[in-house]
Enzyme design. Sequence first.
Site, PDB file in Angstrom:
ATOM      1  N   ASN A 109       0.813  -1.219   0.000  1.00 51.09           N
ATOM      2  CA  ASN A 109       0.000   0.000   0.000  1.00 51.09           C
ATOM      3  C   ASN A 109       0.846   1.269   0.000  1.00 51.09           C
ATOM      4  O   ASN A 109       0.526   2.233  -0.702  1.00 51.09           O
ATOM      5  CB  ASN A 109      -0.953   0.001   1.200  1.00 51.09           C
ATOM      6  CG  ASN A 109      -1.953  -1.140   1.117  1.00 51.09           C
ATOM      7  OD1 ASN A 109      -2.030  -1.816   0.100  1.00 51.09           O
ATOM      8  ND2 ASN A 109      -2.705  -1.354   2.183  1.00 51.09           N
ATOM      9  N   THR A 154     -14.199  38.961 -31.586  1.00 51.96           N
ATOM     10  CA  THR A 154     -15.037  38.578 -30.448  1.00 51.96           C
ATOM     11  C   THR A 154     -16.311  38.041 -31.082  1.00 51.96           C
ATOM     12  O   THR A 154     -16.737  38.530 -32.142  1.00 51.96           O
ATOM     13  CB  THR A 154     -15.370  39.768 -29.531  1.00 51.96           C
ATOM     14  OG1 THR A 154     -16.119  40.730 -30.278  1.00 51.96           O
ATOM     15  CG2 THR A 154     -14.105  40.447 -28.994  1.00 51.96           C
ATOM     16  N   HIS A 155     -16.883  37.023 -30.459  1.00 49.97           N
ATOM     17  CA  HIS A 155     -18.062  36.334 -31.031  1.00 49.97           C
ATOM     18  C   HIS A 155     -17.761  35.807 -32.445  1.00 49.97           C
ATOM     19  O   HIS A 155     -18.671  35.679 -33.261  1.00 49.97           O
ATOM     20  CB  HIS A 155     -19.285  37.247 -31.094  1.00 49.97           C
ATOM     21  CG  HIS A 155     -19.519  38.038 -29.841  1.00 49.97           C
ATOM     22  ND1 HIS A 155     -20.317  37.598 -28.816  1.00 49.97           N
ATOM     23  CD2 HIS A 155     -19.012  39.236 -29.432  1.00 49.97           C
ATOM     24  CE1 HIS A 155     -20.322  38.494 -27.846  1.00 49.97           C
ATOM     25  NE2 HIS A 155     -19.533  39.494 -28.180  1.00 49.97           N
ATOM     26  N   SER A 276      -8.031  13.122 -48.727  1.00 49.21           N
ATOM     27  CA  SER A 276      -9.295  12.395 -48.672  1.00 49.21           C
ATOM     28  C   SER A 276      -9.214  11.224 -49.627  1.00 49.21           C
ATOM     29  O   SER A 276      -8.535  11.285 -50.652  1.00 49.21           O
ATOM     30  CB  SER A 276     -10.427  13.340 -49.074  1.00 49.21           C
ATOM     31  OG  SER A 276     -11.516  12.598 -49.585  1.00 49.21           O
ATOM     32  N   LYS A 282      -8.851  17.712 -51.412  1.00 49.69           N
ATOM     33  CA  LYS A 282      -8.832  17.935 -49.973  1.00 49.69           C
ATOM     34  C   LYS A 282      -7.438  17.885 -49.350  1.00 49.69           C
ATOM     35  O   LYS A 282      -6.596  17.098 -49.725  1.00 49.69           O
ATOM     36  CB  LYS A 282      -9.699  16.879 -49.260  1.00 49.69           C
ATOM     37  CG  LYS A 282     -11.177  17.070 -49.444  1.00 49.69           C
ATOM     38  CD  LYS A 282     -11.720  18.337 -48.827  1.00 49.69           C
ATOM     39  CE  LYS A 282     -11.871  18.248 -47.333  1.00 49.69           C
ATOM     40  NZ  LYS A 282     -12.953  17.365 -46.893  1.00 49.69           N
ATOM     41  N   GLU A 289      -7.412  18.335 -35.528  1.00 49.54           N
ATOM     42  CA  GLU A 289      -8.718  17.777 -35.147  1.00 49.54           C
ATOM     43  C   GLU A 289      -8.561  16.683 -34.096  1.00 49.54           C
ATOM     44  O   GLU A 289      -9.354  16.582 -33.163  1.00 49.54           O
ATOM     45  CB  GLU A 289      -9.427  17.210 -36.381  1.00 49.54           C
ATOM     46  CG  GLU A 289      -9.896  18.292 -37.339  1.00 49.54           C
ATOM     47  CD  GLU A 289     -10.379  17.701 -38.651  1.00 49.54           C
ATOM     48  OE1 GLU A 289     -11.577  17.416 -38.757  1.00 49.54           O
ATOM     49  OE2 GLU A 289      -9.552  17.507 -39.561  1.00 49.54           O
TER      50      GLU A 289
END
Length: 458
Positions: A109, A154-155, A276, A282, A289
Site C-alpha cells: 500500500n 469577439t463572437h 481524402s 482535400k 482535429e
Amino acid sequence: MKLWAGRFKKEIDKKTNDFNSSIAFDQRMYKQDINGSIAHAKMLGKQGIISADESRLIAEELNNILNEIESGKLAIDPDTEDIHTFIESELTKRIQDTGKKLHTARSRNDQVVLDLRLYLIEEIDILQDQIKELIEVLLNKAEKYSQSVMPGYTHLQRAQPVTFGHHLMAYVEMLLRDLDRLNDCRKRTNISPLGAGALAGTTYDLNRQYVAEILGMDGVTHNSLDSVSDRDFAIELVSVLSILMVHLSRFSEEIILWCSFEFRFIELDDAFSTGSSIMPQKKNPDIAELVRGKSGRVFGDLMTLLTVMKGLPLAYNKDMQEDKEAVFDALDTVKMCLTAFTPMLDTMKVNTQNMRNAAAGGFINATDCADYLVSKGLPFRDAYKATGELVARCIELNKTLETLDISEYKSVCDLFDEDVYEFISLERCVNQRRVYGGTSPECVKAQIERVRKIISNM
Ligand code: ARG
C-alpha cells in the site's frame, strides 16, 4: 504462488486472477519500484533492521534485475499479480532468504503510491520539456509575425486589428501557466509515503527521511492513513493536463478555421496534413482535429479518477488500482498530442496578406474612428454614435471606412478632416495599442522578451 499463500488453502481462480491483476499496466513502473526498494533496503540496513551485508546484497541484486529488464534479458511475467510482486519474487528466486527480508516494515500500500509518485515526477519533467519546446516555436513565430496585422475577433466577428504575433503570444501565456501548474503539482507529488506501511505506520525504527533523500524527494508524508489513501496528486496532475488540453484544443480549433478556404490564413505542411480517399482537392488538418478530439479522453480520465476516489473510506481500497490506467492514458495522450502539435505549428506557412486583407474588409477600425473624434474633443458616447452612422453609410454605399469619401465623414460630424484616414489605418490602430499587454509590435516584443527570460531561468 501468491504473497498471501499462508492464509489460503486454494489458488485463486484463473480468470479472476486476470481480473485482479494489474501487471498489464503497472509494469511500466518497474524502474520506480526497484529504485524505491533499493532505497528501502538501504534504510533497513542503516537502521540495523537487516544487516549491512543483506542490505548490500538486496540492492545489488535489484540493480541486476533492473539492468536485465532494461536490456530485455529478463521478461516481466504477465501472470504475476502486479509489478511489486514480480520484482520481489524475482529477487527471492535469486537470493532466497535475504530477498524475503526486503518487505520488512513495508506494505504494497505504501509501496504502490511511492512508485506512482516517482513515475509521475519523471513524466512531469518530460511534459515540461515538451511544453517548453512548443513555447520556443511560438516565440520564434511571434517574433517573425510581430508586425503582421490580422483581425482580432469577439463572437467570431471581426472586432479590432491585432498582430498574428500577439495572437500567438496569448497561447504562450496559457502554456506558461500550464508549466507553472505542473511545477506546483510536482511539489506535492515529490513526497515520500514509504513507512506508512499498510495504513498505521510500523513498529520498526525506520528513517523515513533517509529514504526520501536517497530518492531525491522533498520530504515525507505526515499521516500514515493519508499516505496510502491519497491520490489527489494524481487527480491534480490530470486536472492540469485537462486544462492544458483545453488550451491545445482551442488552438487546434483556430488552426482548423485558419486552414479553411474561407480564412486561408495558414497552410499546414504536407507532412502534417492528410488527404481524402474520394475528394482529390482535400487537404485536411487531421492532427489539429485529433488534438481537439483527444481532449475528451483526458477529461474522461479526470472524471474516472474523481469517481473512483469519491466514495472510498480510508485507507487503501483495491478500487485505487484503477488510478493508474487513467493517469497513464492522460499522460500518454498529452505527450502524443504535443509530439505532433509542435512540429505541425513549426512548419505551417502563414499567409500574412490574407490576414491583412481580412482585417481590411470589415469595420475593424471603427473603435479607432470613434477615438479620432474623442481626440478632437467629442465625448466618447457621441463619437461612438457618429461612427455608427458612418458604418451604416458605408454599408449603404458598399464602402469601407478607408474608402468612404471625406464629404460623407463631414456630413456626419464636422470634426472629421483628411487626417482621419491616417488615424484609422490598420498599422496605426495596431501601433497605438501600446498599453502594457497590448497588441503593438513593441508590446509584443516585450512580451516575447519576458517569456524568454522566464524560460531560460527555469
Ligand atoms: N496492485 C495494487 C495497486 O495497484 C498494489 C497494492 C495492493 N495492495 C493490496 N493490499 N491489495 O493498487
